[in-house]
Design a protein around this motif. Structure first.
Motif, PDB file in Angstrom:
ATOM      1  N   GLY A 171      -0.057 -14.107   9.628  1.00 56.24           N
ATOM      2  CA  GLY A 171      -1.017 -13.102  10.066  1.00 56.24           C
ATOM      3  C   GLY A 171      -0.730 -11.747   9.449  1.00 56.24           C
ATOM      4  N   PHE A 172       0.551 -11.394   9.365  1.00 51.86           N
ATOM      5  CA  PHE A 172       0.951 -10.127   8.759  1.00 51.86           C
ATOM      6  C   PHE A 172       0.639 -10.104   7.268  1.00 51.86           C
ATOM      7  CE2 PHE A 172       4.218  -7.412   6.757  1.00 51.86           C
ATOM      8  CZ  PHE A 172       3.847  -6.198   7.321  1.00 51.86           C
ATOM      9  N   VAL A 173       0.935 -11.195   6.582  1.00 51.01           N
ATOM     10  CA  VAL A 173       0.649 -11.282   5.143  1.00 51.01           C
ATOM     11  C   VAL A 173      -0.859 -11.228   4.897  1.00 51.01           C
ATOM     12  CG1 VAL A 173       0.801 -12.787   3.122  1.00 51.01           C
ATOM     13  CG2 VAL A 173       2.791 -12.458   4.584  1.00 51.01           C
ATOM     14  N   THR A 174      -1.631 -11.898   5.733  1.00 50.36           N
ATOM     15  CA  THR A 174      -3.084 -11.863   5.604  1.00 50.36           C
ATOM     16  C   THR A 174      -3.602 -10.443   5.786  1.00 50.36           C
ATOM     17  OG1 THR A 174      -3.221 -14.110   6.478  1.00 50.36           O
ATOM     18  CG2 THR A 174      -5.247 -12.819   6.498  1.00 50.36           C
ATOM     19  N   TYR A 175      -3.064  -9.722   6.777  1.00 49.88           N
ATOM     20  CA  TYR A 175      -3.473  -8.329   6.994  1.00 49.88           C
ATOM     21  C   TYR A 175      -3.122  -7.469   5.787  1.00 49.88           C
ATOM     22  CZ  TYR A 175      -3.973  -3.700   8.967  1.00 49.88           C
ATOM     23  OH  TYR A 175      -4.352  -2.402   9.188  1.00 49.88           O
ATOM     24  N   LEU A 176      -1.935  -7.644   5.225  1.00 50.72           N
ATOM     25  CA  LEU A 176      -1.540  -6.847   4.064  1.00 50.72           C
ATOM     26  C   LEU A 176      -2.455  -7.082   2.861  1.00 50.72           C
ATOM     27  CD1 LEU A 176       2.366  -6.870   3.982  1.00 50.72           C
ATOM     28  CD2 LEU A 176       0.842  -4.955   4.410  1.00 50.72           C
ATOM     29  N   ILE A 177      -2.799  -8.321   2.619  1.00 57.63           N
ATOM     30  CA  ILE A 177      -3.690  -8.622   1.496  1.00 57.63           C
ATOM     31  C   ILE A 177      -5.061  -7.999   1.725  1.00 57.63           C
ATOM     32  CG2 ILE A 177      -4.916 -10.491   0.319  1.00 57.63           C
ATOM     33  CD1 ILE A 177      -2.361 -12.195   0.799  1.00 57.63           C
ATOM     34  N   ILE A 178      -5.592  -8.139   2.924  1.00 58.52           N
ATOM     35  CA  ILE A 178      -6.881  -7.531   3.246  1.00 58.52           C
ATOM     36  C   ILE A 178      -6.792  -6.016   3.121  1.00 58.52           C
ATOM     37  CG2 ILE A 178      -8.542  -7.121   5.116  1.00 58.52           C
ATOM     38  CD1 ILE A 178      -7.927  -9.975   6.094  1.00 58.52           C
ATOM     39  N   TRP A 179      -5.686  -5.415   3.591  1.00 61.17           N
ATOM     40  CA  TRP A 179      -5.514  -3.965   3.555  1.00 61.17           C
ATOM     41  C   TRP A 179      -5.551  -3.440   2.121  1.00 61.17           C
ATOM     42  CZ3 TRP A 179      -2.421  -0.022   1.831  1.00 61.17           C
ATOM     43  CH2 TRP A 179      -2.527   1.196   2.502  1.00 61.17           C
ATOM     44  N   TRP A 180      -4.833  -4.089   1.217  1.00 60.78           N
ATOM     45  CA  TRP A 180      -4.812  -3.640  -0.186  1.00 60.78           C
ATOM     46  C   TRP A 180      -6.185  -3.778  -0.836  1.00 60.78           C
ATOM     47  CZ3 TRP A 180      -1.682  -0.516  -2.517  1.00 60.78           C
ATOM     48  CH2 TRP A 180      -0.374  -0.393  -2.054  1.00 60.78           C
ATOM     49  N   LEU A 181      -6.880  -4.864  -0.558  1.00 61.23           N
ATOM     50  CA  LEU A 181      -8.218  -5.033  -1.127  1.00 61.23           C
ATOM     51  C   LEU A 181      -9.180  -3.963  -0.625  1.00 61.23           C
ATOM     52  CD1 LEU A 181      -8.552  -8.910  -0.961  1.00 61.23           C
ATOM     53  CD2 LEU A 181      -8.352  -7.511  -3.014  1.00 61.23           C
ATOM     54  N   VAL A 182      -9.106  -3.670   0.663  1.00 65.76           N
ATOM     55  CA  VAL A 182      -9.975  -2.641   1.232  1.00 65.76           C
ATOM     56  C   VAL A 182      -9.589  -1.261   0.691  1.00 65.76           C
ATOM     57  CG1 VAL A 182     -10.648  -1.484   3.383  1.00 65.76           C
ATOM     58  CG2 VAL A 182     -10.513  -3.973   3.296  1.00 65.76           C
ATOM     59  N   LEU A 183      -8.303  -0.990   0.528  1.00 63.39           N
ATOM     60  CA  LEU A 183      -7.868   0.296   0.001  1.00 63.39           C
ATOM     61  C   LEU A 183      -8.477   0.556  -1.372  1.00 63.39           C
ATOM     62  CD1 LEU A 183      -6.089   2.852   0.116  1.00 63.39           C
ATOM     63  CD2 LEU A 183      -4.299   1.511  -1.001  1.00 63.39           C
ATOM     64  N   PHE A 184      -8.432  -0.434  -2.250  1.00 59.99           N
ATOM     65  CA  PHE A 184      -8.971  -0.231  -3.593  1.00 59.99           C
ATOM     66  C   PHE A 184     -10.481  -0.094  -3.600  1.00 59.99           C
ATOM     67  CE2 PHE A 184      -4.868  -2.219  -5.024  1.00 59.99           C
ATOM     68  CZ  PHE A 184      -4.356  -1.027  -5.512  1.00 59.99           C
ATOM     69  N   THR A 185     -11.158  -0.568  -2.574  1.00 64.02           N
ATOM     70  CA  THR A 185     -12.602  -0.360  -2.501  1.00 64.02           C
ATOM     71  C   THR A 185     -12.942   0.993  -1.868  1.00 64.02           C
ATOM     72  OG1 THR A 185     -12.753  -1.546  -0.397  1.00 64.02           O
ATOM     73  CG2 THR A 185     -13.152  -2.808  -2.402  1.00 64.02           C
ATOM     74  N   VAL A 186     -12.047   1.531  -1.041  1.00 62.10           N
ATOM     75  CA  VAL A 186     -12.291   2.802  -0.359  1.00 62.10           C
ATOM     76  C   VAL A 186     -11.877   4.001  -1.229  1.00 62.10           C
ATOM     77  CG1 VAL A 186     -11.543   4.206   1.622  1.00 62.10           C
ATOM     78  CG2 VAL A 186     -12.156   1.824   1.955  1.00 62.10           C
ATOM     79  N   LEU A 187     -10.916   3.830  -2.100  1.00 66.67           N
ATOM     80  CA  LEU A 187     -10.391   4.961  -2.882  1.00 66.67           C
ATOM     81  C   LEU A 187     -11.451   5.771  -3.634  1.00 66.67           C
ATOM     82  CD1 LEU A 187      -6.987   3.726  -4.333  1.00 66.67           C
ATOM     83  CD2 LEU A 187      -7.379   5.572  -2.718  1.00 66.67           C
ATOM     84  N   PRO A 188     -12.418   5.164  -4.313  1.00 70.07           N
ATOM     85  CA  PRO A 188     -13.368   5.994  -5.058  1.00 70.07           C
ATOM     86  C   PRO A 188     -14.454   6.670  -4.209  1.00 70.07           C
ATOM     87  CG  PRO A 188     -13.768   3.671  -5.495  1.00 70.07           C
ATOM     88  CD  PRO A 188     -12.562   3.751  -4.631  1.00 70.07           C
ATOM     89  N   VAL A 189     -14.495   6.422  -2.929  1.00 70.77           N
ATOM     90  CA  VAL A 189     -15.538   7.002  -2.076  1.00 70.77           C
ATOM     91  C   VAL A 189     -15.302   8.506  -1.918  1.00 70.77           C
ATOM     92  CG1 VAL A 189     -16.504   7.015   0.262  1.00 70.77           C
ATOM     93  CG2 VAL A 189     -15.883   4.858  -0.829  1.00 70.77           C
ATOM     94  N   GLY A 190     -16.319   9.301  -2.229  1.00 69.58           N
ATOM     95  CA  GLY A 190     -16.268  10.739  -2.020  1.00 69.58           C
ATOM     96  C   GLY A 190     -15.413  11.522  -2.997  1.00 69.58           C
ATOM     97  N   VAL A 191     -15.092  10.965  -4.132  1.00 65.47           N
ATOM     98  CA  VAL A 191     -14.245  11.647  -5.105  1.00 65.47           C
ATOM     99  C   VAL A 191     -15.087  12.635  -5.907  1.00 65.47           C
ATOM    100  CG1 VAL A 191     -12.816  11.345  -7.161  1.00 65.47           C
ATOM    101  CG2 VAL A 191     -12.631   9.742  -5.272  1.00 65.47           C
TER     102      VAL A 191
END
Length: 83
Positions: A6-26
């Motif tokens: 469950g922790f590993v699944t959360y980490l993978i999801i977190w990194w994928l979401v981070l890279f999609t959120v980073l360019p927002v509002g730049v």
């Protein structure tokens, strides 16, 4: 789902979401100082992006947890085919 998976699944999801959120509002800097990159963001709002990433990841992890534990998707038959 074990605690570790469950922790590993959360980490993978977190990194994928981070890279999609980073360019927002730049927004680029209008006046670039000497020695700075012209493509560097003016104010990246990293704490807001980290918070948004964590909240979105928690929601997506909850959906993934439900799908895995409810048996909607079961990979065991596919895994047994290779044995």
């Amino acid at each position: 789902m074990t605690l570790f998976s469950g922790f590993v699944t959360y980490l993978i999801i977190w990194w994928l979401v981070l890279f999609t959120v980073l360019p927002v509002g730049v927004k680029r800097q209008e006046v670039v100082e000497k020695g700075h990159d012209s493509g560097a963001p003016q104010n990246p709002h990293m704490w807001k992006k980290m918070l948004a990433t964590s909240l979105i990841s928690a929601i997506l992890w909850g959906i993934a947890y439900f799908v895995i534990t409810s048996g909607l998707i079961d990979i065991r038959p596919a895994a047994e085919a290779f044995n």
